[in-house]
Enzyme design. Structure first.
Site, PDB file in Angstrom:
ATOM      1  N   SER A  74       0.850  -1.205   0.000  1.00 49.16           N
ATOM      2  CA  SER A  74       0.000   0.000   0.000  1.00 49.16           C
ATOM      3  C   SER A  74       0.881   1.249   0.000  1.00 49.16           C
ATOM      4  O   SER A  74       2.051   1.199   0.375  1.00 49.16           O
ATOM      5  CB  SER A  74      -0.883   0.006   1.244  1.00 49.16           C
ATOM      6  OG  SER A  74      -1.623  -1.185   1.301  1.00 49.16           O
ATOM      7  N   ALA A  97       7.793   1.670   2.452  1.00 53.95           N
ATOM      8  CA  ALA A  97       8.081   1.844   3.885  1.00 53.95           C
ATOM      9  C   ALA A  97       8.251   3.331   4.171  1.00 53.95           C
ATOM     10  O   ALA A  97       8.485   4.126   3.253  1.00 53.95           O
ATOM     11  CB  ALA A  97       9.349   1.080   4.275  1.00 53.95           C
ATOM     12  N   LYS A 100      13.935   7.717   2.603  1.00 59.90           N
ATOM     13  CA  LYS A 100      13.408   6.819   3.643  1.00 59.90           C
ATOM     14  C   LYS A 100      14.513   6.107   4.440  1.00 59.90           C
ATOM     15  O   LYS A 100      14.229   5.431   5.415  1.00 59.90           O
ATOM     16  CB  LYS A 100      12.492   5.761   3.019  1.00 59.90           C
ATOM     17  CG  LYS A 100      11.380   6.302   2.126  1.00 59.90           C
ATOM     18  CD  LYS A 100      10.312   6.978   2.936  1.00 59.90           C
ATOM     19  CE  LYS A 100       9.119   7.458   2.122  1.00 59.90           C
ATOM     20  NZ  LYS A 100       8.235   6.429   1.656  1.00 59.90           N
ATOM     21  N   THR A 160       4.194   4.377  -3.622  1.00 63.57           N
ATOM     22  CA  THR A 160       5.197   3.593  -4.358  1.00 63.57           C
ATOM     23  C   THR A 160       4.620   2.225  -4.733  1.00 63.57           C
ATOM     24  O   THR A 160       4.788   1.762  -5.872  1.00 63.57           O
ATOM     25  CB  THR A 160       6.483   3.416  -3.514  1.00 63.57           C
ATOM     26  OG1 THR A 160       6.765   4.635  -2.826  1.00 63.57           O
ATOM     27  CG2 THR A 160       7.662   3.039  -4.378  1.00 63.57           C
ATOM     28  N   ASP A 192       6.336  -4.003  -1.055  1.00 65.11           N
ATOM     29  CA  ASP A 192       5.664  -2.940  -0.303  1.00 65.11           C
ATOM     30  C   ASP A 192       6.609  -1.752  -0.111  1.00 65.11           C
ATOM     31  O   ASP A 192       7.835  -1.898  -0.231  1.00 65.11           O
ATOM     32  CB  ASP A 192       5.227  -3.499   1.070  1.00 65.11           C
ATOM     33  CG  ASP A 192       4.014  -2.765   1.631  1.00 65.11           C
ATOM     34  OD1 ASP A 192       3.721  -1.636   1.182  1.00 65.11           O
ATOM     35  OD2 ASP A 192       3.368  -3.330   2.528  1.00 65.11           O
ATOM     36  N   LYS A 209       6.473   1.208   9.180  1.00 66.31           N
ATOM     37  CA  LYS A 209       5.437   1.295   8.166  1.00 66.31           C
ATOM     38  C   LYS A 209       4.136   1.775   8.822  1.00 66.31           C
ATOM     39  O   LYS A 209       4.049   1.875  10.028  1.00 66.31           O
ATOM     40  CB  LYS A 209       5.221  -0.076   7.506  1.00 66.31           C
ATOM     41  CG  LYS A 209       6.378  -0.454   6.587  1.00 66.31           C
ATOM     42  CD  LYS A 209       6.155  -1.763   5.852  1.00 66.31           C
ATOM     43  CE  LYS A 209       4.840  -1.916   5.176  1.00 66.31           C
ATOM     44  NZ  LYS A 209       4.485  -0.845   4.218  1.00 66.31           N
ATOM     45  N   GLU A 223      -0.560  -5.224   6.157  1.00 67.64           N
ATOM     46  CA  GLU A 223       0.777  -5.291   5.541  1.00 67.64           C
ATOM     47  C   GLU A 223       1.666  -6.272   6.306  1.00 67.64           C
ATOM     48  O   GLU A 223       2.421  -7.038   5.708  1.00 67.64           O
ATOM     49  CB  GLU A 223       1.418  -3.903   5.531  1.00 67.64           C
ATOM     50  CG  GLU A 223       0.766  -2.951   4.540  1.00 67.64           C
ATOM     51  CD  GLU A 223       1.288  -1.519   4.620  1.00 67.64           C
ATOM     52  OE1 GLU A 223       1.200  -0.818   3.614  1.00 67.64           O
ATOM     53  OE2 GLU A 223       1.772  -1.104   5.681  1.00 67.64           O
ATOM     54  N   GLY A 252       2.367   4.599   7.390  1.00 64.57           N
ATOM     55  CA  GLY A 252       2.056   5.979   7.012  1.00 64.57           C
ATOM     56  C   GLY A 252       0.682   6.094   6.365  1.00 64.57           C
ATOM     57  O   GLY A 252       0.029   7.130   6.441  1.00 64.57           O
ATOM     58  N   GLY A 253       0.247   5.005   5.751  1.00 65.41           N
ATOM     59  CA  GLY A 253      -1.085   4.983   5.136  1.00 65.41           C
ATOM     60  C   GLY A 253      -2.097   4.244   5.998  1.00 65.41           C
ATOM     61  O   GLY A 253      -3.195   3.915   5.524  1.00 65.41           O
TER      62      GLY A 253
END
Ligand code: 5RP
Length: 231
Positions: free
Chosen positions: A23, A82, A120, A26, A80, A93, A102, A95-96
């Site tokens: 998610s 990060a 990052k 990216t 995924d 992880k 995840e 942020g969303g």
């Protein structure tokens, strides 16, 4: 940078794989590149396991078949993004606000490939990015008080285009935590936070990432590299 790292990640995908679909922005570019490869016939019989409502909707719109997490025994490869990556490939992880699914997908995957831009990469986790923790709505204040007692400051994440808090795909809330000195012992902090009653899961991903692809600009050109894990 995000686009080239997303394209580089797709080179690791082989036909017949069950893929964990991450998610965030990216991962969304990676899902679009994956759909292009499937459409062109370069990849066949790919099935995805979504880590969020976002990745599920995107995959279905792009005709990538989706399987339920509970219906697969294992996932061949999860890709995924990060929010922070340290030299040992320990991650923050969420942020969303998708870190619960995840982490479930990453834990079921033979391999977790992380795709990030260079911003990052950090020496120590939680120096600048807060650690997201998903909590039951009725428990957020109680959890916040326990975190305060652990010397962490936390804020309830607020929605951008809705009055009130962010509500996760599971119907819970997010506390974003900063520890004064950052997180130097992610394994211990991950366990301690998950032990607080009312916490569903936190965004520390410890010993899960196998490989990291990093996008950066070099002499005005975007390039991708894969750092070696330290320790
Ligand atoms: C969502 C995540 C994302 O992977 C993380 O926030 C990175 O997102 P982006 O690629 O948009 O920077 O953990 O919960």
């Amino acid at each position: 940078m995000k686009q080239i790292v997303a394209d580089a990640a797709i080179k690791e995908v082989k036909s017949n794989m069950i893929l964990g679909l991450g998610s965030g922005s990216t991962a969304a570019l990676m899902i679009k590149s994956l759909a292009d490869e499937i459409r062109s016939g370069k990849l066949e019989n790919i099935r995805g396991v979504a880590t969020s409502f976002q990745s599920e909707v995107l995959a279905l719109e792009l005709d990538i078949p989706i399987l339920d997490l509970s219906s697969v025994a294992k996932i061949d490869l999860a890709i995924d993004g990060a929010d922070e990556v340290d030299p040992r490939f320990q991650l923050i992880k969420g942020g969303g606000a998708c870190h619960v699914r995840e982490k479930l997908v990453a834990s079921k995957a033979d391999k977790l490939l992380i795709v990030v831009d260079e911003t990052k990469l950090v020496q120590n986790l939680n120096q600048s990015f807060p650690l997201p923790v998903e909590v039951l709505p009725s428990a957020w204040k109680q959890v916040k008080d326990v975190i305060t007692a652990m010397n962490g400051s936390s804020t309830l994440r607020m929605a951008a285009k809705k009055a009130g808090p962010v509500v996760t795909d599971q119907g819970n809330l997010i506390l974003d935590i900063m520890f004064k000195d950052g997180i130097k012992n992610p394994k211990e902090i991950e366990k301690n936070i998950n032990n607080i009653p009312g916490v569903l899961e936190n965004g520390l991903f410890v010993d899960l990432a196998d490989k990291v692809l990093v996008g950066k600009i070099e002499n005005t050109n975007p390039v991708v590299y894969s750092p070696s894990k330290v320790g």
